[in-house]
Structures are given as C-alpha cells and as structure tokens.
Motif scaffolding. Sequence first.
Motif, PDB file in Angstrom:
ATOM      1  N   ASP A   1       7.406 123.892  61.834  1.00  0.00           N
ATOM      2  CA  ASP A   1       7.855 122.509  61.652  1.00  0.00           C
ATOM      3  C   ASP A   1       7.531 121.721  62.926  1.00  0.00           C
ATOM      4  N   PRO A   2       6.702 120.661  62.812  1.00  0.00           N
ATOM      5  CA  PRO A   2       6.361 119.914  64.028  1.00  0.00           C
ATOM      6  C   PRO A   2       7.554 119.098  64.568  1.00  0.00           C
ATOM      7  N   ASN A   3       8.529 118.789  63.690  1.00  0.00           N
ATOM      8  CA  ASN A   3       9.692 117.995  64.141  1.00  0.00           C
ATOM      9  C   ASN A   3      10.990 118.739  63.841  1.00  0.00           C
ATOM     10  N   PRO A   4      11.229 119.871  64.488  1.00  0.00           N
ATOM     11  CA  PRO A   4      12.422 120.655  64.124  1.00  0.00           C
ATOM     12  C   PRO A   4      13.721 119.961  64.532  1.00  0.00           C
ATOM     13  N   VAL A   5      14.747 120.174  63.681  1.00  0.00           N
ATOM     14  CA  VAL A   5      16.081 119.693  64.068  1.00  0.00           C
ATOM     15  C   VAL A   5      16.808 120.881  64.705  1.00  0.00           C
ATOM     16  N   ALA A   6      17.833 120.585  65.475  1.00  0.00           N
ATOM     17  CA  ALA A   6      18.587 121.674  66.110  1.00  0.00           C
ATOM     18  C   ALA A   6      19.246 122.523  65.028  1.00  0.00           C
ATOM     19  N   PRO A   7      19.265 123.879  65.175  1.00  0.00           N
ATOM     20  CA  PRO A   7      19.852 124.741  64.145  1.00  0.00           C
ATOM     21  C   PRO A   7      21.272 124.325  63.785  1.00  0.00           C
ATOM     22  N   THR A   8      22.028 123.819  64.761  1.00  0.00           N
ATOM     23  CA  THR A   8      23.429 123.485  64.486  1.00  0.00           C
ATOM     24  C   THR A   8      23.548 122.303  63.534  1.00  0.00           C
ATOM     25  N   SER A   9      22.463 121.535  63.365  1.00  0.00           N
ATOM     26  CA  SER A   9      22.575 120.409  62.428  1.00  0.00           C
ATOM     27  C   SER A   9      22.310 120.863  60.993  1.00  0.00           C
ATOM     28  N   ASN A  10      21.893 122.148  60.807  1.00  0.00           N
ATOM     29  CA  ASN A  10      21.774 122.678  59.441  1.00  0.00           C
ATOM     30  C   ASN A  10      23.135 123.186  58.979  1.00  0.00           C
ATOM     31  N   ARG A  11      23.357 123.110  57.698  1.00  0.00           N
ATOM     32  CA  ARG A  11      24.595 123.632  57.112  1.00  0.00           C
ATOM     33  C   ARG A  11      24.623 125.161  57.178  1.00  0.00           C
ATOM     34  N   PRO A  12      25.793 125.798  57.413  1.00  0.00           N
ATOM     35  CA  PRO A  12      25.822 127.267  57.282  1.00  0.00           C
ATOM     36  C   PRO A  12      25.579 127.664  55.823  1.00  0.00           C
ATOM     37  N   LEU A  13      24.984 128.841  55.653  1.00  0.00           N
ATOM     38  CA  LEU A  13      24.681 129.322  54.294  1.00  0.00           C
ATOM     39  C   LEU A  13      25.436 130.620  54.045  1.00  0.00           C
ATOM     40  N   ASN A  14      26.026 130.769  52.894  1.00  0.00           N
ATOM     41  CA  ASN A  14      26.564 132.071  52.493  1.00  0.00           C
ATOM     42  C   ASN A  14      25.571 132.682  51.510  1.00  0.00           C
ATOM     43  N   VAL A  15      25.140 133.887  51.832  1.00  0.00           N
ATOM     44  CA  VAL A  15      24.074 134.520  51.041  1.00  0.00           C
ATOM     45  C   VAL A  15      24.538 135.911  50.610  1.00  0.00           C
ATOM     46  N   GLY A  16      24.141 136.330  49.410  1.00  0.00           N
ATOM     47  CA  GLY A  16      24.443 137.679  48.925  1.00  0.00           C
ATOM     48  C   GLY A  16      23.159 138.496  48.875  1.00  0.00           C
ATOM     49  N   VAL A  17      23.278 139.811  49.003  1.00  0.00           N
ATOM     50  CA  VAL A  17      22.088 140.658  48.923  1.00  0.00           C
ATOM     51  C   VAL A  17      22.406 141.916  48.107  1.00  0.00           C
ATOM     52  N   ILE A  18      21.395 142.354  47.336  1.00  0.00           N
ATOM     53  CA  ILE A  18      21.543 143.553  46.487  1.00  0.00           C
ATOM     54  C   ILE A  18      20.336 144.451  46.712  1.00  0.00           C
ATOM     55  N   LEU A  19      20.580 145.749  46.865  1.00  0.00           N
ATOM     56  CA  LEU A  19      19.492 146.731  46.883  1.00  0.00           C
ATOM     57  C   LEU A  19      19.453 147.359  45.490  1.00  0.00           C
ATOM     58  N   SER A  20      18.291 147.343  44.852  1.00  0.00           N
ATOM     59  CA  SER A  20      18.241 147.780  43.461  1.00  0.00           C
ATOM     60  C   SER A  20      17.189 148.866  43.240  1.00  0.00           C
ATOM     61  N   GLY A  21      17.563 149.920  42.528  1.00  0.00           N
ATOM     62  CA  GLY A  21      16.601 150.964  42.163  1.00  0.00           C
ATOM     63  C   GLY A  21      16.426 152.023  43.235  1.00  0.00           C
ATOM     64  N   GLY A  22      15.277 152.678  43.195  1.00  0.00           N
ATOM     65  CA  GLY A  22      15.018 153.803  44.105  1.00  0.00           C
ATOM     66  C   GLY A  22      14.899 153.344  45.549  1.00  0.00           C
ATOM     67  N   GLN A  23      15.329 154.199  46.458  1.00  0.00           N
ATOM     68  CA  GLN A  23      15.255 153.867  47.888  1.00  0.00           C
ATOM     69  C   GLN A  23      13.782 153.727  48.327  1.00  0.00           C
ATOM     70  N   ALA A  24      13.564 152.897  49.324  1.00  0.00           N
ATOM     71  CA  ALA A  24      12.224 152.742  49.898  1.00  0.00           C
ATOM     72  C   ALA A  24      12.400 152.424  51.379  1.00  0.00           C
ATOM     73  N   PRO A  25      11.616 153.082  52.258  1.00  0.00           N
ATOM     74  CA  PRO A  25      11.799 152.871  53.693  1.00  0.00           C
ATOM     75  C   PRO A  25      11.659 151.397  54.067  1.00  0.00           C
ATOM     76  N   GLY A  26      12.625 150.900  54.793  1.00  0.00           N
ATOM     77  CA  GLY A  26      12.534 149.509  55.279  1.00  0.00           C
ATOM     78  C   GLY A  26      13.574 148.575  54.679  1.00  0.00           C
ATOM     79  N   GLY A  27      14.329 149.043  53.691  1.00  0.00           N
ATOM     80  CA  GLY A  27      15.335 148.179  53.054  1.00  0.00           C
ATOM     81  C   GLY A  27      16.316 147.606  54.070  1.00  0.00           C
ATOM     82  N   HIS A  28      16.711 148.427  55.040  1.00  0.00           N
ATOM     83  CA  HIS A  28      17.658 147.927  56.046  1.00  0.00           C
ATOM     84  C   HIS A  28      17.037 146.819  56.892  1.00  0.00           C
ATOM     85  N   ASN A  29      15.731 146.895  57.088  1.00  0.00           N
ATOM     86  CA  ASN A  29      15.096 145.824  57.872  1.00  0.00           C
ATOM     87  C   ASN A  29      14.984 144.526  57.085  1.00  0.00           C
ATOM     88  N   VAL A  30      14.834 144.625  55.751  1.00  0.00           N
ATOM     89  CA  VAL A  30      14.848 143.389  54.958  1.00  0.00           C
ATOM     90  C   VAL A  30      16.200 142.704  55.173  1.00  0.00           C
TER      91      VAL A  30
END
Length: 552
Positions: free
Chosen positions: A60-89
Amino acid sequence: MKKSALQKIRAAYRPKLPVELEGAVVAVEGKPTQSVADQEEIKALFPNTYGLPELSFKKDPNPVAPTSNRPLNVGVILSGGQAPGGHNVISGLFDGIKKINRDSRLFGFLMGPGGLVDHQYKELTAEIIDEYRNTGGFDIIGSGRTKLELKEQFDKGLEILKELGIEALVIIGGDDSNTNAAILAEYYKSINAGVQVIGCPKTIDGDLKNNVIETSFGFDTATKTYCEVIGNIQRDCNSARKYWHFIKLMGRSASHIALECALQTQPNVCIISEEVEAKNQTLADVVNYIADIVAKRAANGENFGTVLIPEGLIEFIPAVKRLIAELNDLLAKSADKVAGLDEDALRAFVIENLTPENSKTYASLPHDVARQLTLDRDPHGNVQVSLIETEKLISRMVADRLEEMRAEGKYNGKFATMHHFFGYEGRCAAPSNFDADYCYALGYNAACLIKAGVTGYMTLLRDLTRPSVQWIPGGIPITMMMNMERRHGEMKPVIQKALVDLDGTPFKKFAAKRDNWAVETSFIYPGPVQYFGPAEVCDQPSMTLKYEQLDR
Ligand code: FBP
C-alpha cells in the motif's frame, strides 16, 4: 511441554514473508473468473459468490497506522487429514490479524468442522501460538472430518460466530473441505450473516492444485519424509540383496506422492494409477509388468528391488472403478438393508444386486479386498483406500505369476517380499523450510483477504519455485475450481481433483527413465529433511513443483 533440541532451535525460525506482504497491502482486482466446468450449474448454485475476480496484493503506497484499523475477531478450523505446516498457517493468520490491529483475536474450533457446529473452541493467545510455531501436527486445536453441508449446521455455527463476534472464518482443508467452505460462504452471504469464509489449500496428497494454486501445503514435507525412508529401504535392499520391498504410499486417488517419490528415489518400479486407467489396464496387466521386471532382474542375479504403489491404484483399474461407482450408489441406496448384515451376507447381497459385469468383477477379487471396497465411505463419500492392502494384494499376485513363469522356463529366481505403507509417518513431520514459509505466508495472506472484505476465496501464493520473498500473494474464488460430480448417488458441486497429468513434465521425466531404473539399480538416497545448511539441501521445492513450473 518438554521439547527436543531440534524443536527448541526450530521454534526460533522466522518464516520469510513475500516482500509484498511486509507492511500494509492493497488488493488489486484481476479478471472475473468462471468455474473449470459446468459453468451454468455452478453459477446457479452460487449466485452470490460466482464469477468474482482474482485478487493480488501489492504494497500500500499510502498506509494508515495499524491502530486506525478495527480489531478483527477471526475463527479457524483444521479439517481432514493432517499435513505438515498447519500450525504455521495458524501462526501466520494470528500475526496477520494482529498486524491489522493488535486487539484482534483468534479463536480455534476444536477437532475439525464439528467444533463449529458443537460450539467447541478455544481462544488462541500469543502464548499458545508461540508453543506451536514451525511444528508439525494439527494438535493445537485438533482436526476432524465432519462434513459441513446442512443448513442446520451452518445456522448452528453462526450462533457461536455471532456470540464470539467473529467476522471471518478460515477453513484449512483439502478439496472436500474447501468445497464446503465455498458452500458456507455462499450461504452466509445469501443471508447477510456478516461472516466471511476463506479457504486454505491443505493436503499431503497434492491433488488440490490447478492453473492458479501451484501446490497444496504439506506435500513437500510429507514426500521428503517418505523419500528419506524409501531411500533407507533401498540402501538396505541394495546391501542385503534378498528382498523385494512393496511400498504403498498415501495420496488417495491421485498418484502425485508416488510420482514425486519415484523422481526423488529412482525405484525399480512405480505404478501410476492415472496411467493404468488411461491404458485401460487390468490388475493382471499391472502384475505381469512387475513380474517381468522381477524376472529380468533375477536373470542378472538381482533378486531384490523396490516397487512403489499409490494407495488409490485399485480405484483406477477401469473394471474396479466401474464396480466402485455402482457400489457407491448401491450401498447409499440400501443403507438400511445392509446395516446389520455380517460379512458373508453382505458379500452375497452385493453379488446379487450388482449388474452382471460388476458382480463378476466383485466376485473375482480376493475376499478381503472385495470386503474392503464395501467398508464405510468417509464423510465425503470417498472409499477409504488407505485401508486397502493393495501392496500385499499385488505382491501376492506377482508371486503367483512368477511361479507360472517358472513353470514356463521364463523365470529362475527367489522372490522374498517385505511390505510397507507410508502415509501417517509423513503427515505430522516438522515442516520443511518450504512448507514453513509457505504455510506462514498462506495464513498471513488469509488475514489480508479478510481485511479486503472478500468471502468464498482461497488464500493464494504464486511463483513458488522462486525464493519465498518473491512469491506473489493474492486470492482466488473457490467457485473457480468447481465442477459437478456424482457423490453418494447425486450430482454435487465439488472442487475438481487434480490427478497426475500424463502430458505433464513430472510424468514425462519419470516415464523417460523408468525402464533404466527397472533393470539397472539406480537408487537415490535423499536422506532426512534438513532445516539448517546450504540452500540446495534445505530450500528445494518438490521436483513435481519444479517440473510443473516448466509447463506453466
Ligand atoms: P486429506 O484429503 O484430508 O488431506 O487426506 C489425506 C489423507 O492422508 C489421504 O492420503 C488418506 O487416504 C487419508 O487422509 C486417510 O484418512 P484418515 O486420516 O481418516 O485415516
């Protein structure tokens, strides 16, 4: 939690983000998309999420300060067979939403999609995330195979999302789970639920890829892990010179894992299911091919070797494929009737109720294999091929064929066998540098998609054979990957599985060499995954990815 020395050092690894993702980003819209096939049907089923444009992210050539963005509540689900790297996602997602606003919060739903429906969750704090950075496994929140498909499940999920103030849900899964992510995104959009749904391409099988998604995460580490042990077996085999090793490899229907392992280790035989189907081969053709190689090597005094067999092979023998298709419908239709039947009664029921050709194929299979084909499908309707002991079936049939050849004077050797099945060994390995970087960037990029306000998209990174700092981040509508397929006896919209392309460079490279590898012992011993050291041993992507890049 007590940690190994490697775990301690590895925890300090900082995955390398693409430069475009460092700092604030803007989304750039590309062309509108359409599904890979069945456009009219898919469009009608996804009126709110079909045809959206591809996205890429730029600084972004004109970034705003992070604090001016709204906080986000996000959910995450791991689905199916394990695969290396899920924790890093998950750690990339966590860092991404914290970068947007440090008061953002991440909630993990426990044991797969079922956690959303049953309201089982935990908040993932910085302390928890730090415990799991760069580790294998999905144990941070667990995984499961519950299929999200019913309106009641979606509504039940929405209750907890609303209660926690969650505005976006990231589903980390394979083709079936991302299909469900697309259906969920469409539903939430249609009722103005105010919840975005973002998918992430996970599976060791390597079959969730297309013109845009270059690879699913986990394939790189899992195949490197299998190649280490295949290499070790080959060295043992070349030292003792007395066994034929039959090695079944995971991968569901697709043979990508087997092909990658063959390219890396140069076994004597590797069967590619997609080729068996294309050549309309029978089980006997496959067996004769292997037996001929065993006989040739025996003639050279070499009564040893390695055979790689993809776990989905049986499904690709055309006659068995036709049988499975009819069995799927028959078992779905007669679920009540077959529920209480014992093994023999079920066999009799199946033989009696299939059409004559399929009934004959079924009856001709060894009893245990036939029985395995009637076992419960997984929640997505797939035959559980990992439960079928194809490696034993094939080696038994090769032994029989060799005895016939001996009687005909065409074989004079010893055939002692060992069997292996590699799958679970690789699914939770500590992610390779490639997967550690790829997964972290996929998660971080998912946060950018959430910030961009889109839904029904899959997090995307391109140009993966370049150094990770040069990868191109963006997003792709999931509907773009869909077509209509028959599941549980009905036509359903699903993400098209990517099978091995027989015209693609990875297969052609293998096909050009396999006759030499069959007779001359040309084994390669790749050794274990390396995390520290020169780039040529630590940072190499899979050979499949490298060769496929030549086809792009
Ligand atoms: P996903 O499609 O869920 O990533 O499956 C990966 C896989 O490891 C397949 O290769 C294998 O056939 C299957 O899971 C085994 O399933 P389960 O973990 O239920 O035994």
